[in-house]
Design a protein around this motif. Structure first.
Motif, PDB file in Angstrom:
ATOM      1  N   ASN A  14       0.735  -0.997   0.019  1.00 35.20           N
ATOM      2  CA  ASN A  14       0.316   0.104   0.316  1.00 35.20           C
ATOM      3  C   ASN A  14       0.951   1.443  -0.008  1.00 35.20           C
ATOM      4  O   ASN A  14       0.173   2.163  -0.723  1.00 35.20           O
ATOM      5  CB  ASN A  14      -1.028   0.106   1.404  1.00 35.20           C
ATOM      6  CG  ASN A  14      -2.152   0.842   1.488  1.00 35.20           C
ATOM      7  OD1 ASN A  14      -2.529   1.870   0.435  1.00 35.20           O
ATOM      8  ND2 ASN A  14      -1.783   1.958   2.224  1.00 35.20           N
ATOM      9  N   THR A  15       1.667   0.922   1.005  1.00 35.57           N
ATOM     10  CA  THR A  15       2.986   2.080   0.931  1.00 35.57           C
ATOM     11  C   THR A  15       3.737   2.267  -0.923  1.00 35.57           C
ATOM     12  O   THR A  15       3.584   3.279  -0.854  1.00 35.57           O
ATOM     13  CB  THR A  15       4.264   2.621   1.989  1.00 35.57           C
ATOM     14  OG1 THR A  15       3.163   2.217   3.041  1.00 35.57           O
ATOM     15  CG2 THR A  15       4.918   3.409   2.310  1.00 35.57           C
ATOM     16  N   VAL A  16       4.100   1.833  -1.065  1.00 33.61           N
ATOM     17  CA  VAL A  16       5.145   1.019  -2.452  1.00 33.61           C
ATOM     18  C   VAL A  16       3.405   2.074  -3.408  1.00 33.61           C
ATOM     19  O   VAL A  16       3.798   3.026  -4.918  1.00 33.61           O
ATOM     20  CB  VAL A  16       4.751   0.426  -2.726  1.00 33.61           C
ATOM     21  CG1 VAL A  16       5.648   0.721  -4.380  1.00 33.61           C
ATOM     22  CG2 VAL A  16       5.944   0.255  -2.171  1.00 33.61           C
ATOM     23  N   TYR A  17       2.646   1.643  -3.195  1.00 35.30           N
ATOM     24  CA  TYR A  17       1.438   2.132  -4.316  1.00 35.30           C
ATOM     25  C   TYR A  17       0.775   3.427  -4.742  1.00 35.30           C
ATOM     26  O   TYR A  17       1.213   3.993  -5.668  1.00 35.30           O
ATOM     27  CB  TYR A  17       0.469   1.008  -4.566  1.00 35.30           C
ATOM     28  CG  TYR A  17      -0.938   1.159  -5.325  1.00 35.30           C
ATOM     29  CD1 TYR A  17      -0.265   1.273  -6.622  1.00 35.30           C
ATOM     30  CD2 TYR A  17      -2.042   2.411  -4.532  1.00 35.30           C
ATOM     31  CE1 TYR A  17      -1.787   1.302  -7.581  1.00 35.30           C
ATOM     32  CE2 TYR A  17      -3.225   2.581  -5.712  1.00 35.30           C
ATOM     33  CZ  TYR A  17      -3.271   2.286  -7.188  1.00 35.30           C
ATOM     34  OH  TYR A  17      -4.060   1.908  -7.840  1.00 35.30           O
ATOM     35  N   ALA A  49       3.717   5.674  -5.150  1.00 40.27           N
ATOM     36  CA  ALA A  49       4.099   6.155  -6.953  1.00 40.27           C
ATOM     37  C   ALA A  49       2.424   7.015  -7.252  1.00 40.27           C
ATOM     38  O   ALA A  49       2.903   7.226  -8.229  1.00 40.27           O
ATOM     39  CB  ALA A  49       3.566   4.620  -7.550  1.00 40.27           C
ATOM     40  N   LEU A  50       1.453   6.890  -7.073  1.00 44.75           N
ATOM     41  CA  LEU A  50       0.344   7.352  -7.275  1.00 44.75           C
ATOM     42  C   LEU A  50       0.608   8.886  -6.876  1.00 44.75           C
ATOM     43  O   LEU A  50       0.488   9.960  -8.391  1.00 44.75           O
ATOM     44  CB  LEU A  50      -0.556   6.690  -6.652  1.00 44.75           C
ATOM     45  CG  LEU A  50      -1.910   7.257  -7.325  1.00 44.75           C
ATOM     46  CD1 LEU A  50      -2.449   6.832  -8.966  1.00 44.75           C
ATOM     47  CD2 LEU A  50      -3.109   7.005  -6.533  1.00 44.75           C
ATOM     48  N   ARG A  51       1.300   9.322  -5.952  1.00 43.36           N
ATOM     49  CA  ARG A  51       1.587  10.807  -5.691  1.00 43.36           C
ATOM     50  C   ARG A  51       2.408  11.337  -6.186  1.00 43.36           C
ATOM     51  O   ARG A  51       2.028  12.009  -6.821  1.00 43.36           O
ATOM     52  CB  ARG A  51       1.674  10.618  -4.361  1.00 43.36           C
ATOM     53  CG  ARG A  51       1.096  10.461  -3.719  1.00 43.36           C
ATOM     54  CD  ARG A  51       0.916  11.097  -2.107  1.00 43.36           C
ATOM     55  NE  ARG A  51       2.163   9.787  -1.884  1.00 43.36           N
ATOM     56  CZ  ARG A  51       1.536   9.555  -0.595  1.00 43.36           C
ATOM     57  NH1 ARG A  51       0.168   8.160  -0.298  1.00 43.36           N
ATOM     58  NH2 ARG A  51       2.776   8.863   0.096  1.00 43.36           N
ATOM     59  N   LEU A  52       3.307  10.184  -6.771  1.00 42.80           N
ATOM     60  CA  LEU A  52       4.248  10.793  -7.811  1.00 42.80           C
ATOM     61  C   LEU A  52       4.108  11.166  -9.157  1.00 42.80           C
ATOM     62  O   LEU A  52       4.884  12.147  -9.853  1.00 42.80           O
ATOM     63  CB  LEU A  52       5.673   9.615  -7.424  1.00 42.80           C
ATOM     64  CG  LEU A  52       6.968  10.075  -8.381  1.00 42.80           C
ATOM     65  CD1 LEU A  52       7.546  11.663  -7.556  1.00 42.80           C
ATOM     66  CD2 LEU A  52       7.654   9.286  -8.510  1.00 42.80           C
ATOM     67  N   ARG A  53       3.228  10.324  -9.628  1.00 39.55           N
ATOM     68  CA  ARG A  53       2.707  10.526 -11.164  1.00 39.55           C
ATOM     69  C   ARG A  53       1.818  11.659 -10.917  1.00 39.55           C
ATOM     70  O   ARG A  53       2.011  12.413 -11.900  1.00 39.55           O
ATOM     71  CB  ARG A  53       1.856   9.308 -11.513  1.00 39.55           C
ATOM     72  CG  ARG A  53       1.355   9.611 -12.533  1.00 39.55           C
ATOM     73  CD  ARG A  53      -0.040   8.191 -12.957  1.00 39.55           C
ATOM     74  NE  ARG A  53      -0.936   8.275 -12.550  1.00 39.55           N
ATOM     75  CZ  ARG A  53      -1.652   9.034 -12.681  1.00 39.55           C
ATOM     76  NH1 ARG A  53      -1.828   9.553 -13.208  1.00 39.55           N
ATOM     77  NH2 ARG A  53      -3.026   9.028 -11.876  1.00 39.55           N
TER      78      ARG A  53
END
Length: 248
Positions: A46-49, A52-56
């Motif tokens: 969940n943390t990695v996902y 990555a979503l916030r970075l995108r």
């Protein structure tokens, strides 16, 4: 022979014990340990996902915010690179003052920089426009309730004498605080320029500094965007020379 039944009983007891061990289920401690490990793995995923979503999303926002600035810089560079020499049939002087005179546009707009004639008028080979057009840049009050002002590019394609200058303005950029033109005469930068008094009539280069309005959560101003474009067109004043040694 008397010991045979004993071995049979021992083997039978051992086989029953092994069968009981094989059919035994998980203990409560093992189940709790498996649930804890599964929860840790889910939390990591969940943390990695979401990272990555916030970075995108942040990257997408940065690209969308940079596109209008990039388009504005390219338009400015193209207009200045296409600068025409003053004194032609369809080209006027390069004058940065007075700023209150110019195209017939909204009186509340503030003109920044000069009105100049540039070879960016022709869109394609089938358009009814000539290659030369008159361009000026204005700062107008924002119409979408954002910080700063809107940068407008006004274009006049009809360069023949008319009663009303038929100019068309397009919005290039929002959130602009200031825009400053300066002119390099070969030795230093000048804040204003008048091709009727300068010799040579055109500067060596033109610099444009664009100061964007900072975000509400940022205290200091961001560094201004700076564009320096060399002026390659020659516009030397006409001068007659007399050959020494008498008449030719």
């Amino acid at each position: 022979m008397p010991g045979l039944p004993t071995r049979i009983r021992v083997e039978a007891a051992t086989g029953s014990h092994n069968k009981a061990r094989a059919t035994r289920g998980f203990t409560l401690l093992e189940l709790l340990l498996a649930v804890v490990i599964f929860g840790v793995v889910l939390a990591a995923i969940n943390t990695v996902y979401y990272s990555a979503l916030r970075l995108r999303n942040k990257t997408t926002q940065s690209i969308e915010a940079a596109l209008p600035i990039q388009h504005t810089v390219q338009t400015l560079q193209r207009d200045i690179e296409g600068l025409t020499a003053p004194g032609g049939v369809l080209s006027g002087e390069l004058q940065s003052r007075p700023l209150d005179e110019g195209m017939n546009l909204d009186s509340r707009w503030e003109r920044v920089g000069p009105e100049f004639f540039t070879l960016t008028g022709q869109i394609d080979h089938t358009s009814p426009w000539a290659g030369i057009q008159k361009v000026a840049y204005y700062l107008a009050q924002s119409t979408n309730q954002t910080e700063g002002r809107d940068l407008m590019r006004a274009v006049s394609r009809n360069l023949l004498p008319v009663d009303v200058d038929e100019a068309v303005a397009d919005r290039l950029l929002t959130g602009v605080q200031t825009m400053v033109f300066s002119y390099y005469d070969g030795n230093q930068w000048q804040e204003s320029w008048d091709s009727t008094t300068e010799d040579p009539p055109l500067p060596t280069a033109i610099r444009v500094q664009l100061q964007m309005t900072p975000d509400t959560n940022v205290i200091s101003l961001p560094a201004p965007l700076e564009l320096i474009v060399p002026v390659t067109v020659r516009a030397d004043t006409n001068a007659t020379s007399q050959t020494e040694g008498g008449e030719a």
